[in-house]
Design a protein around this motif. Structure first.
Motif, PDB file in Angstrom:
ATOM      1  N   MET A   1       0.848  -1.168   0.000  1.00 52.91           N
ATOM      2  CA  MET A   1       0.000   0.000   0.000  1.00 52.91           C
ATOM      3  C   MET A   1       0.896   1.235   0.000  1.00 52.91           C
ATOM      4  SD  MET A   1      -2.927   1.106   2.761  1.00 52.91           S
ATOM      5  CE  MET A   1      -2.917  -0.525   3.364  1.00 52.91           C
ATOM      6  N   GLN A   2       0.593   2.179  -0.866  1.00 57.26           N
ATOM      7  CA  GLN A   2       1.376   3.396  -0.980  1.00 57.26           C
ATOM      8  C   GLN A   2       0.603   4.547  -0.340  1.00 57.26           C
ATOM      9  OE1 GLN A   2       2.393   4.303  -4.986  1.00 57.26           O
ATOM     10  NE2 GLN A   2       3.526   6.130  -4.452  1.00 57.26           N
ATOM     11  N   HIS A   3       1.300   5.328   0.490  1.00 56.50           N
ATOM     12  CA  HIS A   3       0.674   6.494   1.110  1.00 56.50           C
ATOM     13  C   HIS A   3       1.090   7.741   0.352  1.00 56.50           C
ATOM     14  CE1 HIS A   3      -0.871   4.355   4.591  1.00 56.50           C
ATOM     15  NE2 HIS A   3       0.243   3.662   4.560  1.00 56.50           N
ATOM     16  N   VAL A   4       0.157   8.641   0.176  1.00 52.89           N
ATOM     17  CA  VAL A   4       0.434   9.901  -0.508  1.00 52.89           C
ATOM     18  C   VAL A   4       0.917  10.894   0.547  1.00 52.89           C
ATOM     19  CG1 VAL A   4      -0.573  11.797  -1.816  1.00 52.89           C
ATOM     20  CG2 VAL A   4      -1.294   9.453  -2.262  1.00 52.89           C
ATOM     21  N   ILE A   5       2.104  11.453   0.322  1.00 48.01           N
ATOM     22  CA  ILE A   5       2.635  12.461   1.219  1.00 48.01           C
ATOM     23  C   ILE A   5       3.344  13.537   0.392  1.00 48.01           C
ATOM     24  CG2 ILE A   5       2.925  10.942   3.226  1.00 48.01           C
ATOM     25  CD1 ILE A   5       5.908  10.766   2.510  1.00 48.01           C
ATOM     26  N   GLY A   6       3.605  14.658   1.016  1.00 48.07           N
ATOM     27  CA  GLY A   6       4.363  15.724   0.370  1.00 48.07           C
ATOM     28  C   GLY A   6       3.489  16.670  -0.421  1.00 48.07           C
ATOM     29  N   ASN A   7       4.167  17.493  -1.210  1.00 48.31           N
ATOM     30  CA  ASN A   7       3.471  18.488  -2.015  1.00 48.31           C
ATOM     31  C   ASN A   7       2.829  17.820  -3.226  1.00 48.31           C
ATOM     32  OD1 ASN A   7       2.493  20.871  -2.953  1.00 48.31           O
ATOM     33  ND2 ASN A   7       4.430  21.609  -3.740  1.00 48.31           N
ATOM     34  N   GLN A   8       1.527  17.938  -3.329  1.00 52.61           N
ATOM     35  CA  GLN A   8       0.779  17.414  -4.468  1.00 52.61           C
ATOM     36  C   GLN A   8       0.438  18.599  -5.344  1.00 52.61           C
ATOM     37  OE1 GLN A   8       0.573  14.041  -4.776  1.00 52.61           O
ATOM     38  NE2 GLN A   8       1.861  14.198  -2.955  1.00 52.61           N
ATOM     39  N   LYS A   9       1.240  18.793  -6.356  1.00 51.83           N
ATOM     40  CA  LYS A   9       1.161  19.986  -7.196  1.00 51.83           C
ATOM     41  C   LYS A   9       0.168  19.744  -8.345  1.00 51.83           C
ATOM     42  CE  LYS A   9       4.231  23.152  -9.618  1.00 51.83           C
ATOM     43  NZ  LYS A   9       5.600  23.390 -10.070  1.00 51.83           N
ATOM     44  N   PHE A  10      -1.005  20.363  -8.245  1.00 52.83           N
ATOM     45  CA  PHE A  10      -2.050  20.218  -9.246  1.00 52.83           C
ATOM     46  C   PHE A  10      -2.058  21.411 -10.195  1.00 52.83           C
ATOM     47  CE2 PHE A  10      -3.658  17.191  -6.236  1.00 52.83           C
ATOM     48  CZ  PHE A  10      -4.384  16.275  -6.988  1.00 52.83           C
ATOM     49  N   ALA A  11      -2.321  21.139 -11.465  1.00 55.80           N
ATOM     50  CA  ALA A  11      -2.646  22.177 -12.439  1.00 55.80           C
ATOM     51  C   ALA A  11      -4.165  22.271 -12.436  1.00 55.80           C
ATOM     52  CB  ALA A  11      -2.129  21.820 -13.823  1.00 55.80           C
ATOM     53  N   ILE A  12      -4.697  23.411 -12.010  1.00 59.60           N
ATOM     54  CA  ILE A  12      -6.139  23.611 -11.981  1.00 59.60           C
ATOM     55  C   ILE A  12      -6.509  24.389 -13.231  1.00 59.60           C
ATOM     56  CG2 ILE A  12      -8.078  24.659 -10.754  1.00 59.60           C
ATOM     57  CD1 ILE A  12      -5.027  23.852  -8.784  1.00 59.60           C
ATOM     58  N   LEU A  13      -7.289  23.743 -14.116  1.00 62.42           N
ATOM     59  CA  LEU A  13      -7.616  24.292 -15.429  1.00 62.42           C
ATOM     60  C   LEU A  13      -9.043  24.830 -15.424  1.00 62.42           C
ATOM     61  CD1 LEU A  13      -6.191  21.366 -17.602  1.00 62.42           C
ATOM     62  CD2 LEU A  13      -4.961  23.326 -16.608  1.00 62.42           C
ATOM     63  N   LEU A  14      -9.183  26.153 -15.497  1.00 60.17           N
ATOM     64  CA  LEU A  14     -10.498  26.780 -15.540  1.00 60.17           C
ATOM     65  C   LEU A  14     -10.960  26.821 -16.993  1.00 60.17           C
ATOM     66  CD1 LEU A  14      -9.862  29.764 -13.086  1.00 60.17           C
ATOM     67  CD2 LEU A  14     -10.586  27.420 -12.561  1.00 60.17           C
ATOM     68  N   CYS A  15     -12.053  26.098 -17.278  1.00 56.70           N
ATOM     69  CA  CYS A  15     -12.487  25.872 -18.664  1.00 56.70           C
ATOM     70  C   CYS A  15     -13.857  26.477 -18.936  1.00 56.70           C
ATOM     71  CB  CYS A  15     -12.555  24.363 -18.936  1.00 56.70           C
ATOM     72  SG  CYS A  15     -10.989  23.513 -18.702  1.00 56.70           S
ATOM     73  N   ARG A  16     -13.911  27.303 -19.984  1.00 52.51           N
ATOM     74  CA  ARG A  16     -15.173  27.878 -20.453  1.00 52.51           C
ATOM     75  C   ARG A  16     -15.742  26.978 -21.534  1.00 52.51           C
ATOM     76  NH1 ARG A  16     -12.446  32.846 -22.285  1.00 52.51           N
ATOM     77  NH2 ARG A  16     -13.682  32.474 -24.140  1.00 52.51           N
ATOM     78  N   LEU A  17     -17.054  26.751 -21.460  1.00 52.84           N
ATOM     79  CA  LEU A  17     -17.744  25.968 -22.485  1.00 52.84           C
ATOM     80  C   LEU A  17     -18.871  26.821 -23.063  1.00 52.84           C
ATOM     81  CD1 LEU A  17     -17.893  22.686 -20.451  1.00 52.84           C
ATOM     82  CD2 LEU A  17     -16.663  22.975 -22.597  1.00 52.84           C
ATOM     83  N   GLU A  18     -18.931  26.876 -24.379  1.00 54.76           N
ATOM     84  CA  GLU A  18     -19.978  27.647 -25.042  1.00 54.76           C
ATOM     85  C   GLU A  18     -21.326  26.983 -24.796  1.00 54.76           C
ATOM     86  OE1 GLU A  18     -21.191  28.621 -29.564  1.00 54.76           O
ATOM     87  OE2 GLU A  18     -19.068  28.801 -29.063  1.00 54.76           O
ATOM     88  N   ALA A  19     -22.297  27.811 -24.410  1.00 48.98           N
ATOM     89  CA  ALA A  19     -23.652  27.310 -24.162  1.00 48.98           C
ATOM     90  C   ALA A  19     -24.663  28.365 -24.581  1.00 48.98           C
ATOM     91  CB  ALA A  19     -23.820  26.964 -22.692  1.00 48.98           C
ATOM     92  N   ASP A  20     -25.942  28.009 -24.462  1.00 48.85           N
ATOM     93  CA  ASP A  20     -27.020  28.900 -24.896  1.00 48.85           C
ATOM     94  C   ASP A  20     -27.210  30.107 -23.976  1.00 48.85           C
ATOM     95  OD1 ASP A  20     -27.500  27.220 -27.017  1.00 48.85           O
ATOM     96  OD2 ASP A  20     -28.990  26.035 -25.921  1.00 48.85           O
ATOM     97  N   THR A  21     -26.905  29.940 -22.703  1.00 46.31           N
ATOM     98  CA  THR A  21     -27.111  31.035 -21.755  1.00 46.31           C
ATOM     99  C   THR A  21     -25.772  31.534 -21.224  1.00 46.31           C
ATOM    100  OG1 THR A  21     -27.345  29.447 -19.949  1.00 46.31           O
ATOM    101  CG2 THR A  21     -29.365  30.155 -21.027  1.00 46.31           C
ATOM    102  N   PRO A  22     -25.669  32.837 -20.981  1.00 46.54           N
ATOM    103  CA  PRO A  22     -24.418  33.378 -20.434  1.00 46.54           C
ATOM    104  C   PRO A  22     -24.155  32.840 -19.020  1.00 46.54           C
ATOM    105  CG  PRO A  22     -25.957  35.146 -21.056  1.00 46.54           C
ATOM    106  CD  PRO A  22     -26.669  33.855 -21.221  1.00 46.54           C
ATOM    107  N   VAL A  23     -22.882  32.714 -18.691  1.00 47.40           N
ATOM    108  CA  VAL A  23     -22.492  32.171 -17.396  1.00 47.40           C
ATOM    109  C   VAL A  23     -21.597  33.183 -16.689  1.00 47.40           C
ATOM    110  CG1 VAL A  23     -21.209  30.329 -16.248  1.00 47.40           C
ATOM    111  CG2 VAL A  23     -22.563  29.815 -18.270  1.00 47.40           C
ATOM    112  N   GLU A  24     -21.903  33.452 -15.435  1.00 46.88           N
ATOM    113  CA  GLU A  24     -21.031  34.285 -14.623  1.00 46.88           C
ATOM    114  C   GLU A  24     -19.990  33.374 -13.971  1.00 46.88           C
ATOM    115  OE1 GLU A  24     -21.366  37.153 -10.752  1.00 46.88           O
ATOM    116  OE2 GLU A  24     -23.031  37.158 -12.177  1.00 46.88           O
ATOM    117  N   ARG A  25     -18.732  33.726 -14.152  1.00 53.96           N
ATOM    118  CA  ARG A  25     -17.643  32.884 -13.653  1.00 53.96           C
ATOM    119  C   ARG A  25     -17.020  33.479 -12.395  1.00 53.96           C
ATOM    120  NH1 ARG A  25     -17.446  33.573 -18.871  1.00 53.96           N
ATOM    121  NH2 ARG A  25     -17.945  31.777 -20.144  1.00 53.96           N
TER     122      ARG A  25
END
Length: 169
Positions: A1-25
Protein backbone atom coordinates in the motif's frame (compact mmCIF):
# COMPACT_ATOMS: atom_id res chain seq x y z
CA UNK A 1 0.00 0.00 0.00
CA UNK A 2 1.38 3.40 -0.98
CA UNK A 3 0.67 6.49 1.11
CA UNK A 4 0.43 9.90 -0.51
CA UNK A 5 2.64 12.46 1.22
CA UNK A 6 4.36 15.72 0.37
CA UNK A 7 3.47 18.49 -2.02
CA UNK A 8 0.78 17.41 -4.47
CA UNK A 9 1.16 19.99 -7.20
CA UNK A 10 -2.05 20.22 -9.25
CA UNK A 11 -2.65 22.18 -12.44
CA UNK A 12 -6.14 23.61 -11.98
CA UNK A 13 -7.62 24.29 -15.43
CA UNK A 14 -10.50 26.78 -15.54
CA UNK A 15 -12.49 25.87 -18.66
CA UNK A 16 -15.17 27.88 -20.45
CA UNK A 17 -17.74 25.97 -22.48
CA UNK A 18 -19.98 27.65 -25.04
CA UNK A 19 -23.65 27.31 -24.16
CA UNK A 20 -27.02 28.90 -24.90
CA UNK A 21 -27.11 31.03 -21.75
CA UNK A 22 -24.42 33.38 -20.43
CA UNK A 23 -22.49 32.17 -17.40
CA UNK A 24 -21.03 34.29 -14.62
CA UNK A 25 -17.64 32.88 -13.65
CA UNK A 26 -15.90 33.00 -10.30
CA UNK A 27 -12.68 35.04 -10.48
CA UNK A 28 -9.33 33.26 -10.66
CA UNK A 29 -8.55 34.44 -7.10
CA UNK A 30 -11.50 32.39 -5.83
CA UNK A 31 -9.82 29.21 -7.11
CA UNK A 32 -6.40 30.26 -5.84
CA UNK A 33 -7.98 30.59 -2.38
CA UNK A 34 -9.84 27.31 -2.83
CA UNK A 35 -6.90 25.19 -4.02
CA UNK A 36 -3.54 26.89 -3.46
CA UNK A 37 -3.53 29.44 -0.66
CA UNK A 38 -3.67 28.44 2.97
CA UNK A 39 -7.22 29.86 3.30
CA UNK A 40 -9.21 28.83 6.34
CA UNK A 41 -11.91 27.10 4.28
CA UNK A 42 -9.64 26.10 1.37
CA UNK A 43 -8.63 22.65 0.23
CA UNK A 44 -4.91 23.20 0.86
CA UNK A 45 -5.64 23.79 4.56
CA UNK A 46 -8.12 20.90 4.58
CA UNK A 47 -5.56 18.40 3.23
CA UNK A 48 -2.85 19.71 5.54
CA UNK A 49 -5.16 19.23 8.54
CA UNK A 50 -6.62 15.89 7.40
CA UNK A 51 -3.16 14.45 6.71
CA UNK A 52 -1.52 15.84 9.87
CA UNK A 53 0.64 18.12 7.71
CA UNK A 54 1.69 15.26 5.36
CA UNK A 55 -0.05 16.60 2.23
CA UNK A 56 0.14 20.12 0.79
CA UNK A 57 -1.28 21.70 -2.37
CA UNK A 58 0.67 24.94 -2.03
CA UNK A 59 2.67 24.70 -5.26
CA UNK A 60 -0.45 24.07 -7.34
CA UNK A 61 -1.32 26.64 -10.02
CA UNK A 62 -4.58 27.96 -11.46
CA UNK A 63 -4.81 28.50 -15.24
CA UNK A 64 -7.72 29.96 -17.23
CA UNK A 65 -10.51 30.84 -17.92
CA UNK A 66 -9.85 29.38 -21.37
CA UNK A 67 -12.49 28.53 -23.92
CA UNK A 68 -12.47 24.86 -24.87
CA UNK A 69 -13.15 23.94 -28.50
CA UNK A 70 -16.21 21.88 -27.45
CA UNK A 71 -19.62 23.31 -26.65
CA UNK A 72 -21.20 22.27 -23.35
CA UNK A 73 -23.32 19.65 -25.17
CA UNK A 74 -20.28 18.26 -27.01
CA UNK A 75 -18.21 18.14 -23.81
CA UNK A 76 -20.95 16.33 -21.87
CA UNK A 77 -21.40 14.07 -24.93
CA UNK A 78 -17.91 12.67 -24.33
CA UNK A 79 -19.10 9.66 -22.35
CA UNK A 80 -15.69 8.83 -20.86
CA UNK A 81 -15.21 11.46 -18.16
CA UNK A 82 -11.45 10.91 -18.06
CA UNK A 83 -11.36 11.61 -21.80
CA UNK A 84 -12.95 14.99 -21.00
CA UNK A 85 -10.02 15.74 -18.67
CA UNK A 86 -7.49 14.61 -21.28
CA UNK A 87 -9.03 16.81 -23.99
CA UNK A 88 -9.06 19.86 -21.70
CA UNK A 89 -5.44 19.26 -20.65
CA UNK A 90 -4.34 18.84 -24.27
CA UNK A 91 -5.99 22.16 -25.10
CA UNK A 92 -4.05 23.90 -22.30
CA UNK A 93 -0.81 22.16 -23.36
CA UNK A 94 -0.95 23.42 -26.97
CA UNK A 95 2.01 25.44 -28.17
CA UNK A 96 1.72 29.18 -27.79
CA UNK A 97 2.29 31.99 -25.36
CA UNK A 98 -0.24 30.59 -22.84
CA UNK A 99 0.95 26.98 -23.02
CA UNK A 100 0.81 25.08 -19.74
CA UNK A 101 3.83 22.88 -19.09
CA UNK A 102 2.39 19.93 -17.18
CA UNK A 103 5.73 18.20 -16.55
CA UNK A 104 6.12 19.66 -13.05
CA UNK A 105 2.60 18.73 -11.89
CA UNK A 106 1.44 15.56 -10.12
CA UNK A 107 -2.23 16.14 -10.90
CA UNK A 108 -4.80 17.90 -13.07
CA UNK A 109 -8.15 19.26 -11.94
CA UNK A 110 -10.50 20.49 -14.65
CA UNK A 111 -13.01 23.08 -13.41
CA UNK A 112 -15.79 23.93 -15.86
CA UNK A 113 -17.89 27.06 -15.82
CA UNK A 114 -21.09 24.98 -16.12
CA UNK A 115 -22.43 21.86 -14.45
CA UNK A 116 -20.73 18.62 -15.49
CA UNK A 117 -20.43 15.23 -13.83
CA UNK A 118 -18.05 15.33 -10.89
CA UNK A 119 -15.50 12.53 -11.11
CA UNK A 120 -11.97 11.40 -10.36
CA UNK A 121 -9.79 8.34 -10.71
CA UNK A 122 -8.41 6.27 -7.88
CA UNK A 123 -5.23 5.59 -9.82
CA UNK A 124 -3.09 8.04 -11.74
CA UNK A 125 -3.93 8.22 -15.44
CA UNK A 126 -1.17 8.46 -18.04
CA UNK A 127 -1.55 11.38 -20.46
CA UNK A 128 0.79 12.47 -23.25
CA UNK A 129 1.32 16.19 -22.58
CA UNK A 130 4.21 18.46 -23.54
CA UNK A 131 5.88 15.59 -25.41
CA UNK A 132 6.01 13.33 -22.35
CA UNK A 133 3.90 10.38 -21.17
CA UNK A 134 3.32 10.77 -17.43
CA UNK A 135 0.79 9.61 -14.84
CA UNK A 136 -1.38 12.32 -13.28
CA UNK A 137 -3.93 12.34 -10.47
CA UNK A 138 -7.07 13.60 -12.22
CA UNK A 139 -10.45 15.04 -11.28
CA UNK A 140 -13.16 17.13 -12.88
CA UNK A 141 -15.70 19.42 -11.24
CA UNK A 142 -17.59 22.61 -11.98
CA UNK A 143 -17.33 26.03 -10.39
CA UNK A 144 -20.61 25.14 -8.66
CA UNK A 145 -19.27 21.99 -6.94
CA UNK A 146 -19.10 22.26 -3.17
CA UNK A 147 -15.76 22.29 -1.40
CA UNK A 148 -16.76 19.03 0.27
CA UNK A 149 -17.53 17.33 -3.04
CA UNK A 150 -14.21 18.45 -4.55
CA UNK A 151 -12.31 17.30 -1.42
CA UNK A 152 -14.09 13.93 -1.71
CA UNK A 153 -12.99 13.49 -5.33
CA UNK A 154 -9.45 14.65 -4.54
CA UNK A 155 -9.38 12.02 -1.79
CA UNK A 156 -9.91 9.36 -4.44
CA UNK A 157 -6.90 10.69 -6.36
CA UNK A 158 -4.94 10.13 -3.11
CA UNK A 159 -6.14 6.49 -3.14
CA UNK A 160 -8.70 6.93 -0.39
CA UNK A 161 -11.84 4.82 -0.57
CA UNK A 162 -15.30 5.84 0.62
CA UNK A 163 -14.34 4.47 4.01
CA UNK A 164 -11.25 6.69 4.24
CA UNK A 165 -8.72 3.89 4.03
CA UNK A 166 -5.99 3.84 1.36
CA UNK A 167 -6.65 1.23 -1.28
CA UNK A 168 -4.02 -1.12 -2.60
CA UNK A 169 -2.49 0.38 -5.77
Amino acid sequence: MQHVIGNQKFAILLCRLEADTPVERQPREFFEDLFVNNSEDGLNRYWQDASHESISLEESQVFGWRKLPQTLAEFIGISDRIERIRKAAEHFAKEGKNQVDFRSFTGIIVVTDQEVDLTSLKRPKTFSLNGENRPYRVAICSQFSTHEAIAHEMGHTFWLTHFGFPQTP
